[in-house]
Design a protein around this motif. Structure first.
Motif, PDB file in Angstrom:
ATOM      1  N   ALA A 363      -8.168 -44.499  24.275  1.00 53.31           N
ATOM      2  CA  ALA A 363      -7.466 -43.234  24.512  1.00 53.31           C
ATOM      3  C   ALA A 363      -7.368 -42.450  23.212  1.00 53.31           C
ATOM      4  O   ALA A 363      -7.541 -41.214  23.191  1.00 53.31           O
ATOM      5  N   TYR A 364      -7.098 -43.134  22.135  1.00 53.45           N
ATOM      6  CA  TYR A 364      -7.031 -42.493  20.818  1.00 53.45           C
ATOM      7  C   TYR A 364      -8.406 -41.967  20.391  1.00 53.45           C
ATOM      8  O   TYR A 364      -8.558 -40.791  20.015  1.00 53.45           O
ATOM      9  N   LEU A 365      -9.414 -42.828  20.447  1.00 52.23           N
ATOM     10  CA  LEU A 365     -10.752 -42.439  20.001  1.00 52.23           C
ATOM     11  C   LEU A 365     -11.318 -41.287  20.807  1.00 52.23           C
ATOM     12  O   LEU A 365     -11.942 -40.370  20.265  1.00 52.23           O
ATOM     13  N   ASP A 366     -11.111 -41.309  22.140  1.00 47.64           N
ATOM     14  CA  ASP A 366     -11.644 -40.259  23.007  1.00 47.64           C
ATOM     15  C   ASP A 366     -11.040 -38.896  22.704  1.00 47.64           C
ATOM     16  O   ASP A 366     -11.683 -37.860  22.923  1.00 47.64           O
ATOM     17  N   ARG A 367      -9.806 -38.873  22.198  1.00 44.29           N
ATOM     18  CA  ARG A 367      -9.116 -37.606  21.949  1.00 44.29           C
ATOM     19  C   ARG A 367      -9.201 -37.148  20.502  1.00 44.29           C
ATOM     20  O   ARG A 367      -8.827 -36.018  20.184  1.00 44.29           O
ATOM     21  N   ILE A 368      -9.711 -38.035  19.631  1.00 40.71           N
ATOM     22  CA  ILE A 368      -9.800 -37.705  18.206  1.00 40.71           C
ATOM     23  C   ILE A 368     -11.236 -37.432  17.757  1.00 40.71           C
ATOM     24  O   ILE A 368     -11.535 -36.383  17.182  1.00 40.71           O
ATOM     25  N   MET A 369     -12.121 -38.362  18.021  1.00 40.80           N
ATOM     26  CA  MET A 369     -13.458 -38.318  17.422  1.00 40.80           C
ATOM     27  C   MET A 369     -14.283 -37.082  17.793  1.00 40.80           C
ATOM     28  O   MET A 369     -14.980 -36.546  16.928  1.00 40.80           O
ATOM     29  N   PRO A 370     -14.248 -36.591  19.050  1.00 37.57           N
ATOM     30  CA  PRO A 370     -15.057 -35.412  19.358  1.00 37.57           C
ATOM     31  C   PRO A 370     -14.657 -34.166  18.566  1.00 37.57           C
ATOM     32  O   PRO A 370     -15.436 -33.206  18.477  1.00 37.57           O
ATOM     33  N   PHE A 371     -13.454 -34.174  17.977  1.00 35.69           N
ATOM     34  CA  PHE A 371     -12.949 -32.989  17.285  1.00 35.69           C
ATOM     35  C   PHE A 371     -12.891 -33.169  15.777  1.00 35.69           C
ATOM     36  O   PHE A 371     -12.285 -32.356  15.075  1.00 35.69           O
ATOM     37  N   TYR A 372     -13.506 -34.219  15.279  1.00 37.03           N
ATOM     38  CA  TYR A 372     -13.451 -34.477  13.840  1.00 37.03           C
ATOM     39  C   TYR A 372     -14.131 -33.376  13.027  1.00 37.03           C
ATOM     40  O   TYR A 372     -13.880 -33.207  11.824  1.00 37.03           O
ATOM     41  N   VAL A 373     -15.002 -32.605  13.671  1.00 43.18           N
ATOM     42  CA  VAL A 373     -15.646 -31.473  13.003  1.00 43.18           C
ATOM     43  C   VAL A 373     -14.592 -30.483  12.523  1.00 43.18           C
ATOM     44  O   VAL A 373     -14.708 -29.895  11.440  1.00 43.18           O
ATOM     45  N   VAL A 374     -13.543 -30.281  13.325  1.00 43.51           N
ATOM     46  CA  VAL A 374     -12.461 -29.366  12.948  1.00 43.51           C
ATOM     47  C   VAL A 374     -11.762 -29.883  11.695  1.00 43.51           C
ATOM     48  O   VAL A 374     -11.477 -29.129  10.756  1.00 43.51           O
ATOM     49  N   PHE A 375     -11.495 -31.177  11.684  1.00 48.07           N
ATOM     50  CA  PHE A 375     -10.849 -31.780  10.519  1.00 48.07           C
ATOM     51  C   PHE A 375     -11.715 -31.626   9.275  1.00 48.07           C
ATOM     52  O   PHE A 375     -11.207 -31.314   8.186  1.00 48.07           O
ATOM     53  N   SER A 376     -13.027 -31.856   9.411  1.00 49.43           N
ATOM     54  CA  SER A 376     -13.910 -31.766   8.256  1.00 49.43           C
ATOM     55  C   SER A 376     -13.917 -30.350   7.684  1.00 49.43           C
ATOM     56  O   SER A 376     -13.952 -30.163   6.461  1.00 49.43           O
ATOM     57  N   PHE A 377     -13.874 -29.342   8.547  1.00 47.58           N
ATOM     58  CA  PHE A 377     -13.843 -27.951   8.091  1.00 47.58           C
ATOM     59  C   PHE A 377     -12.581 -27.696   7.266  1.00 47.58           C
ATOM     60  O   PHE A 377     -12.634 -27.109   6.172  1.00 47.58           O
ATOM     61  N   MET A 378     -11.426 -28.127   7.764  1.00 46.32           N
ATOM     62  CA  MET A 378     -10.174 -27.937   7.042  1.00 46.32           C
ATOM     63  C   MET A 378     -10.191 -28.681   5.708  1.00 46.32           C
ATOM     64  O   MET A 378      -9.812 -28.126   4.662  1.00 46.32           O
ATOM     65  N   PHE A 379     -10.644 -29.911   5.719  1.00 42.02           N
ATOM     66  CA  PHE A 379     -10.622 -30.752   4.532  1.00 42.02           C
ATOM     67  C   PHE A 379     -11.551 -30.204   3.448  1.00 42.02           C
ATOM     68  O   PHE A 379     -11.202 -30.203   2.256  1.00 42.02           O
ATOM     69  N   ILE A 380     -12.732 -29.740   3.847  1.00 39.49           N
ATOM     70  CA  ILE A 380     -13.697 -29.208   2.876  1.00 39.49           C
ATOM     71  C   ILE A 380     -13.205 -27.887   2.294  1.00 39.49           C
ATOM     72  O   ILE A 380     -13.335 -27.640   1.081  1.00 39.49           O
ATOM     73  N   LEU A 381     -12.648 -27.022   3.130  1.00 36.62           N
ATOM     74  CA  LEU A 381     -12.091 -25.756   2.621  1.00 36.62           C
ATOM     75  C   LEU A 381     -11.039 -26.021   1.549  1.00 36.62           C
ATOM     76  O   LEU A 381     -11.028 -25.381   0.489  1.00 36.62           O
ATOM     77  N   ASN A 382     -10.150 -26.956   1.821  1.00 33.68           N
ATOM     78  CA  ASN A 382      -9.112 -27.283   0.855  1.00 33.68           C
ATOM     79  C   ASN A 382      -9.698 -27.874  -0.421  1.00 33.68           C
ATOM     80  O   ASN A 382      -9.210 -27.610  -1.527  1.00 33.68           O
ATOM     81  N   ALA A 383     -10.749 -28.671  -0.290  1.00 36.07           N
ATOM     82  CA  ALA A 383     -11.390 -29.274  -1.460  1.00 36.07           C
ATOM     83  C   ALA A 383     -12.047 -28.207  -2.336  1.00 36.07           C
ATOM     84  O   ALA A 383     -12.001 -28.285  -3.570  1.00 36.07           O
ATOM     85  N   VAL A 384     -12.666 -27.219  -1.706  1.00 35.87           N
ATOM     86  CA  VAL A 384     -13.295 -26.122  -2.450  1.00 35.87           C
ATOM     87  C   VAL A 384     -12.242 -25.367  -3.263  1.00 35.87           C
ATOM     88  O   VAL A 384     -12.419 -25.100  -4.456  1.00 35.87           O
ATOM     89  N   MET A 385     -11.140 -25.033  -2.617  1.00 37.48           N
ATOM     90  CA  MET A 385     -10.087 -24.291  -3.324  1.00 37.48           C
ATOM     91  C   MET A 385      -9.469 -25.132  -4.428  1.00 37.48           C
ATOM     92  O   MET A 385      -9.138 -24.628  -5.505  1.00 37.48           O
ATOM     93  N   ARG A 386      -9.339 -26.432  -4.179  1.00 38.75           N
ATOM     94  CA  ARG A 386      -8.781 -27.316  -5.199  1.00 38.75           C
ATOM     95  C   ARG A 386      -9.708 -27.373  -6.413  1.00 38.75           C
ATOM     96  O   ARG A 386      -9.247 -27.380  -7.564  1.00 38.75           O
ATOM     97  N   GLY A 387     -11.013 -27.424  -6.181  1.00 40.60           N
ATOM     98  CA  GLY A 387     -11.973 -27.434  -7.280  1.00 40.60           C
ATOM     99  C   GLY A 387     -11.934 -26.169  -8.106  1.00 40.60           C
ATOM    100  O   GLY A 387     -12.232 -26.177  -9.302  1.00 40.60           O
ATOM    101  N   ALA A 388     -11.547 -25.054  -7.460  1.00 36.51           N
ATOM    102  CA  ALA A 388     -11.442 -23.774  -8.167  1.00 36.51           C
ATOM    103  C   ALA A 388     -10.145 -23.661  -8.955  1.00 36.51           C
ATOM    104  O   ALA A 388      -9.968 -22.720  -9.735  1.00 36.51           O
ATOM    105  N   GLY A 389      -9.226 -24.610  -8.738  1.00 39.38           N
ATOM    106  CA  GLY A 389      -7.954 -24.565  -9.447  1.00 39.38           C
ATOM    107  C   GLY A 389      -6.778 -24.151  -8.588  1.00 39.38           C
ATOM    108  O   GLY A 389      -5.653 -24.057  -9.069  1.00 39.38           O
ATOM    109  N   GLU A 390      -7.022 -23.905  -7.294  1.00 37.79           N
ATOM    110  CA  GLU A 390      -5.959 -23.531  -6.360  1.00 37.79           C
ATOM    111  C   GLU A 390      -5.498 -24.781  -5.620  1.00 37.79           C
ATOM    112  O   GLU A 390      -6.198 -25.276  -4.733  1.00 37.79           O
TER     113      GLU A 390
END
Length: 455
Positions: A363-390
């Motif tokens: 139940a957990y995997l079925d509701r989480i894994m198909p949407f991990y793309v959304v998480f990756s987008f958020m995480f990468i955006l934050n990493a980019v800004m962090r690398g810039a000093g924000e």
């Protein structure tokens, strides 16, 4: 005038060449290291669970959040150092690079003293607040106190890793982790099985392994990066650079600490239900890690990439690198989901043969894994800004998505749509984070946070 940093083979100049290739090659050793870390943790659990008992296994698992929460603020300082080192390296500022390494090292070594004392004194009270069962409390307290007694090795290892990552070297951190892993496994077996030291043996194995890895890291850096030679306890401290590192790192430390508390709050909701549901959630969480590890590795890689290119004044490469990283992380997440969701029942049998446990995990995997793309987008955006000093906005975005969205939504979904559907709170929280981080990214205000001045 700044000195020109020699671009050695042991470092990677990410200001030139194909962004996708540079980021991917940097991320791969980090990914292997994350997998190794998981195996490292699994061996600890296997040894303790099989040779000491269930209460000891619970004690080690319960003690980890306490350790992580208290160490997070200091680890944030390491994050700030990574950003500064990558920017100074990209700018070719040899003197600032050397001073930053010396300053951060002295700050961590001095800070380890109060952290050790604080961890030992607060171990008992914090574990009591978490309502640790009596049969596990004594062992959990011992585990936390021993780990904090040797916390300087943990801090030193992470600082070494941050220095090398800022210089574009992710392969050597894998070597450090491999050394720690081998030593830890051998000592686990000796201390627990041969000497029968139980949980204390596991804790001792951990701190000895980290200490050895830390010392090897100093030797390696001093041999290959003579311009930033590390001299522990040789007082060389720049208050201005330390202030910058604090400004960059404290938000990340606060984010990690409050995030760990938020996860514990969500766990209280899971604990409302029966043991099978809780066990299913815990098992699926371990499988879920295989979706998180690639995203985390790409995020660290793009943070270094952005830092170096910001330092070199090559802003046009930053946006390209961000989109390449999002695409690569998303592609990996799709592949993981394609395999993990259909194979969920099979994978859950690694943890239990109980049909209810397997159903809860799926139940957990079925509701989480198909949407991990959304998480990756958020995480990468934050990493980019962090690398810039924000670092402020990534903290705000992450904490809002957790505390103001995910946790309240989880309780709402559980009460109105059933316990299985409470797991949709993750994707709803991620969507909120994407909106917040995406809007700020598009505003462009993060571009002015560089610590390197360009003429």
């Amino acid at each position: 005038m700044t000195g020109e940093v020699k671009k050695k083979r042991v470092a990677t100049d990410m200001t030139q060449g194909n962004p996708a290739k540079l980021i991917c090659l940097f991320a791969l050793p980090l990914l292997f290291g994350n997998v190794l870390q998981q195996l490292y943790n699994m061996v600890d659990s296997i040894v303790v669970g099989n040779f000491v008992g269930d209460a000891a296994l619970a004690a080690v698992g319960t003690g980890f959040p306490v350790i992580f929460m208290l160490v997070s603020l200091f680890m944030g300082l390491g994050t700030g150092a990574t950003v500064m080192i990558s920017q100074f390296y990209g700018a070719g500022d040899k003197e600032s690079l050397r001073k930053t390494v010396a300053t951060i090292y002295n700050a961590i070594l001095v800070g380890a003293v109060p952290l050790t004392i604080l961890g030992i004194l607060l171990a008992g009270p914090l574990l009591r607040m978490m309502n640790v069962p009596e049969d596990a409390y004594g062992m959990a307290r011992t585990y936390v106190m021993v780990v904090f007694a040797g916390v300087v090795g943990n801090l030193g290892y992470n600082v070494n890793a941050g220095i090398l990552q800022g210089l574009g070297n992710s392969r050597t951190t894998l070597l450090f982790l491999s050394i720690a892993c081998v030593i830890n496994i051998v000592l686990d077996l000796v201390f627990v099985i041969v000497f029968s030291w139980g949980v204390m043996g596991v804790a001792l194995a951990t701190i000895i392994a980290q200490f050895c890895s830390w010392l090897f890291g100093i030797f390696y850096i001093n041999k290959h990066y003579k311009e930033i030679r590390i001299r522990p306890f040789h007082w060389d401290f720049d208050r201005h650079l330390f202030g910058r590192a604090m400004k960059l790192g404290i938000p990340s430390g606060i984010q990690q600490a409050l995030f760990s508390v938020g996860v514990m709050v969500l766990q209280t909701l899971i604990n409302r239900y029966d043991t099978a549901f809780i066990a299913g959630f815990q098992g699926a969480n371990k499988l879920d890690t295989f979706g998180f590890m690639p995203v985390q590795s790409f995020a660290i890689a793009v943070t270094t990439y952005v830092g170096q290119n910001i330092g070199a004044g090559k802003m046009e490469r930053v946006n390209r690198g961000m989109w390449y990283t999002v695409a690569m992380a998303a592609a990996v997440n799709v592949v993981v989901a394609i395999f993990l969701v259909p194979l969920g029942p099979v994978c859950m049998r690694l943890f239990s043969q109980d049909p209810q446990v397997i159903a809860a995990g799926c139940a957990y995997l079925d509701r989480i894994m198909p949407f991990y793309v959304v998480f990756s987008f958020m995480f990468i955006l934050n990493a980019v800004m962090r690398g810039a000093g924000e670092t402020i906005m990534p903290m705000i975005s992450t904490l809002i998505s957790l505390w103001l969205v995910r946790i309240p939504v989880a309780y709402f979904l559980a009460d109105h749509f059933g316990r299985d559907n409470l797991f949709y709170c993750y994707v709803i929280g991620w969507l909120a984070g994407v909106v917040l981080s995406g809007l700020y990214y598009l505003s462009g205000r993060w571009k002015n946070k560089s610590i390197v001045a360009h003429t």
